[in-house]
Design a protein around this motif. Structure first.
Motif, PDB file in Angstrom:
ATOM      1  N   TYR A  89       0.859  -1.178   0.000  1.00 12.39           N
ATOM      2  CA  TYR A  89       0.000   0.000   0.000  1.00 12.39           C
ATOM      3  C   TYR A  89       0.896   1.228   0.000  1.00 12.39           C
ATOM      4  O   TYR A  89       1.988   1.217   0.574  1.00 12.39           O
ATOM      5  CB  TYR A  89      -0.900   0.012   1.235  1.00 12.39           C
ATOM      6  CG  TYR A  89      -2.095  -0.906   1.114  1.00 12.39           C
ATOM      7  CD1 TYR A  89      -3.347  -0.408   0.788  1.00 12.39           C
ATOM      8  CD2 TYR A  89      -1.974  -2.271   1.329  1.00 12.39           C
ATOM      9  CE1 TYR A  89      -4.447  -1.243   0.674  1.00 12.39           C
ATOM     10  CE2 TYR A  89      -3.063  -3.115   1.213  1.00 12.39           C
ATOM     11  CZ  TYR A  89      -4.303  -2.588   0.887  1.00 12.39           C
ATOM     12  OH  TYR A  89      -5.384  -3.425   0.770  1.00 12.39           O
ATOM     13  N   LEU A  90       0.431   2.279  -0.653  1.00 13.21           N
ATOM     14  CA  LEU A  90       1.167   3.535  -0.716  1.00 13.21           C
ATOM     15  C   LEU A  90       0.416   4.587   0.092  1.00 13.21           C
ATOM     16  O   LEU A  90      -0.790   4.767  -0.086  1.00 13.21           O
ATOM     17  CB  LEU A  90       1.286   4.009  -2.170  1.00 13.21           C
ATOM     18  CG  LEU A  90       1.910   3.006  -3.140  1.00 13.21           C
ATOM     19  CD1 LEU A  90       1.789   3.510  -4.565  1.00 13.21           C
ATOM     20  CD2 LEU A  90       3.353   2.751  -2.772  1.00 13.21           C
ATOM     21  N   ALA A  91       1.143   5.261   0.978  1.00 13.65           N
ATOM     22  CA  ALA A  91       0.547   6.313   1.795  1.00 13.65           C
ATOM     23  C   ALA A  91       1.382   7.573   1.656  1.00 13.65           C
ATOM     24  O   ALA A  91       2.615   7.510   1.595  1.00 13.65           O
ATOM     25  CB  ALA A  91       0.488   5.885   3.265  1.00 13.65           C
ATOM     26  N   LYS A 122      -2.722 -12.558   8.439  1.00 10.06           N
ATOM     27  CA  LYS A 122      -1.651 -11.590   8.207  1.00 10.06           C
ATOM     28  C   LYS A 122      -0.462 -11.963   9.084  1.00 10.06           C
ATOM     29  O   LYS A 122      -0.604 -12.163  10.285  1.00 10.06           O
ATOM     30  CB  LYS A 122      -2.132 -10.181   8.526  1.00 10.06           C
ATOM     31  CG  LYS A 122      -3.168  -9.712   7.517  1.00 10.06           C
ATOM     32  CD  LYS A 122      -3.501  -8.272   7.660  1.00 10.06           C
ATOM     33  CE  LYS A 122      -4.525  -8.099   8.736  1.00 10.06           C
ATOM     34  NZ  LYS A 122      -5.005  -6.755   8.890  1.00 10.06           N
ATOM     35  N   VAL A 123       0.694 -12.099   8.459  1.00  9.05           N
ATOM     36  CA  VAL A 123       1.927 -12.434   9.166  1.00  9.05           C
ATOM     37  C   VAL A 123       2.621 -11.146   9.612  1.00  9.05           C
ATOM     38  O   VAL A 123       3.074 -11.032  10.746  1.00  9.05           O
ATOM     39  CB  VAL A 123       2.861 -13.285   8.271  1.00  9.05           C
ATOM     40  CG1 VAL A 123       4.148 -13.639   9.007  1.00  9.05           C
ATOM     41  CG2 VAL A 123       2.145 -14.543   7.790  1.00  9.05           C
ATOM     42  N   GLN A 124       2.702 -10.184   8.719  1.00 10.89           N
ATOM     43  CA  GLN A 124       3.263  -8.862   9.028  1.00 10.89           C
ATOM     44  C   GLN A 124       2.358  -7.824   8.391  1.00 10.89           C
ATOM     45  O   GLN A 124       1.901  -8.006   7.263  1.00 10.89           O
ATOM     46  CB  GLN A 124       4.677  -8.710   8.467  1.00 10.89           C
ATOM     47  CG  GLN A 124       5.683  -9.628   9.088  1.00 10.89           C
ATOM     48  CD  GLN A 124       7.043  -9.514   8.399  1.00 10.89           C
ATOM     49  OE1 GLN A 124       7.204  -8.842   7.397  1.00 10.89           O
ATOM     50  NE2 GLN A 124       8.019 -10.203   8.954  1.00 10.89           N
ATOM     51  N   CYS A 125       2.134  -6.716   9.121  1.00 14.27           N
ATOM     52  CA  CYS A 125       1.242  -5.699   8.586  1.00 14.27           C
ATOM     53  C   CYS A 125       1.518  -4.356   9.241  1.00 14.27           C
ATOM     54  O   CYS A 125       1.743  -4.279  10.455  1.00 14.27           O
ATOM     55  CB  CYS A 125      -0.207  -6.087   8.819  1.00 14.27           C
ATOM     56  SG  CYS A 125      -1.392  -4.914   8.129  1.00 14.27           S
ATOM     57  N   MET A 164       3.901   0.542   2.300  1.00 15.55           N
ATOM     58  CA  MET A 164       3.517  -0.227   3.478  1.00 15.55           C
ATOM     59  C   MET A 164       3.174  -1.651   3.061  1.00 15.55           C
ATOM     60  O   MET A 164       2.142  -1.884   2.425  1.00 15.55           O
ATOM     61  CB  MET A 164       2.327   0.425   4.179  1.00 15.55           C
ATOM     62  CG  MET A 164       2.596   1.806   4.690  1.00 15.55           C
ATOM     63  SD  MET A 164       1.121   2.468   5.480  1.00 15.55           S
ATOM     64  CE  MET A 164       1.810   3.894   6.271  1.00 15.55           C
ATOM     65  N   PRO A 165       4.030  -2.623   3.414  1.00 16.03           N
ATOM     66  CA  PRO A 165       3.766  -4.005   3.015  1.00 16.03           C
ATOM     67  C   PRO A 165       2.834  -4.747   3.978  1.00 16.03           C
ATOM     68  O   PRO A 165       2.766  -4.435   5.171  1.00 16.03           O
ATOM     69  CB  PRO A 165       5.153  -4.632   3.047  1.00 16.03           C
ATOM     70  CG  PRO A 165       5.883  -3.856   4.093  1.00 16.03           C
ATOM     71  CD  PRO A 165       5.332  -2.456   4.040  1.00 16.03           C
ATOM     72  N   PHE A 218      -0.604  -3.223  12.387  1.00 12.84           N
ATOM     73  CA  PHE A 218      -0.398  -3.647  13.770  1.00 12.84           C
ATOM     74  C   PHE A 218       0.123  -2.513  14.642  1.00 12.84           C
ATOM     75  O   PHE A 218       0.098  -2.617  15.866  1.00 12.84           O
ATOM     76  CB  PHE A 218       0.584  -4.823  13.838  1.00 12.84           C
ATOM     77  CG  PHE A 218       0.097  -6.083  13.139  1.00 12.84           C
ATOM     78  CD1 PHE A 218      -1.244  -6.337  12.941  1.00 12.84           C
ATOM     79  CD2 PHE A 218       1.008  -7.012  12.684  1.00 12.84           C
ATOM     80  CE1 PHE A 218      -1.685  -7.490  12.298  1.00 12.84           C
ATOM     81  CE2 PHE A 218       0.586  -8.178  12.045  1.00 12.84           C
ATOM     82  CZ  PHE A 218      -0.762  -8.413  11.856  1.00 12.84           C
ATOM     83  N   THR A 219       0.640  -1.436  14.034  1.00  4.05           N
ATOM     84  CA  THR A 219       1.183  -0.308  14.802  1.00  4.05           C
ATOM     85  C   THR A 219       0.746   1.014  14.173  1.00  4.05           C
ATOM     86  O   THR A 219       0.340   1.065  13.009  1.00  4.05           O
ATOM     87  CB  THR A 219       2.734  -0.330  14.820  1.00  4.05           C
ATOM     88  OG1 THR A 219       3.197  -0.290  13.472  1.00  4.05           O
ATOM     89  CG2 THR A 219       3.265  -1.578  15.512  1.00  4.05           C
ATOM     90  N   GLU A 220       0.863   2.095  14.928  1.00  2.00           N
ATOM     91  CA  GLU A 220       0.578   3.427  14.400  1.00  2.00           C
ATOM     92  C   GLU A 220       1.684   3.834  13.441  1.00  2.00           C
ATOM     93  O   GLU A 220       2.835   3.434  13.603  1.00  2.00           O
ATOM     94  CB  GLU A 220       0.470   4.439  15.544  1.00  2.00           C
ATOM     95  CG  GLU A 220      -0.734   4.198  16.431  1.00  2.00           C
ATOM     96  CD  GLU A 220      -0.852   5.207  17.567  1.00  2.00           C
ATOM     97  OE1 GLU A 220       0.134   5.940  17.837  1.00  2.00           O
ATOM     98  OE2 GLU A 220      -1.928   5.275  18.176  1.00  2.00           O
TER      99      GLU A 220
END
Length: 187
Positions: free
Chosen positions: A106-108, A135-138, A154-155, A141-143
């Motif tokens: 994702y692009l932010a 979801k293994v990594q995202c 953002m992977p 999960f954090t701000e």
């Protein structure tokens, strides 16, 4: 009935009513975290699951044994009004092999003139797929804090659990949509 007995019954009734009111108040405060826990465990409402690398490796072996069936994943990204960011998937759809880990980007971008910390909410459609989308990594999960004008990739590392193939509720599901909405984080 004596006055002492009557007074004792009134006190007991008052204590029971107070205990019931305190219990309902406690359940009111516990309702949101209990509901979130329920959704995370069951996938209810399209809530995705979190998985470890070892769970992903097990799913990969099970997926290979299931014959390498594929499913389409659609990615969606939005921002809450007033956030000042743009947010979108790099690729809108992808065909993935069930059980295989895959990555979405994702692009932010912070379009404002101030640093903004955002947090992502997410869900999966159709709802019954939430129990199998892991979801293994995202980034969710954090701000995430973006400086003015900063753009980031953002992977999300994920897989679809092969157990979905055995669920009659998943019959006919050809596409799963993973949706994120970024909101400004509360202080």
């Amino acid at each position: 009935m004596t006055t002492a007995t009557l007074e004792s019954r009134k006190n007991r009734t008052a204590l029971l009513a107070l205990a019931a009111a305190a219990g309902m108040l406690g359940l009111g405060y516990a309702a949101v975290p209990l509901y979130q826990l329920f959704c995370q465990v069951t996938g209810f409402g399209g809530t995705t699951q979190r998985a470890t690398e070892s769970e992903a490796a097990i799913a990969e072996r099970l997926g290979q044994a299931a014959g390498g069936q594929e499913i389409s994943i659609r990615f969606d990204g939005t921002v809450a009004p007033g956030l000042g960011w743009s947010f979108r998937p790099e690729q809108v759809t992808d065909m993935v092999t069930i059980g295989q880990r895959d990555m979405a980007i994702y692009l932010a971008k912070n379009n404002s003139n101030r640093p903004i910390t955002g947090t992502a909410t997410f869900n999966v459609e159709p709802e019954q797929a939430g129990a199998y989308f892991n979801k293994v990594q995202c980034f969710c999960f954090t701000e995430q804090t973006l400086q003015p004008g900063q753009e980031v990739r953002m992977p999300v590392l994920y897989f679809v659990d092969p157990k979905a193939l055995d669920d009659p509720n998943m019959e006919g599901v050809e596409q799963i949509t993973l949706s994120y909405t970024f909101h400004e984080a509360k202080d």
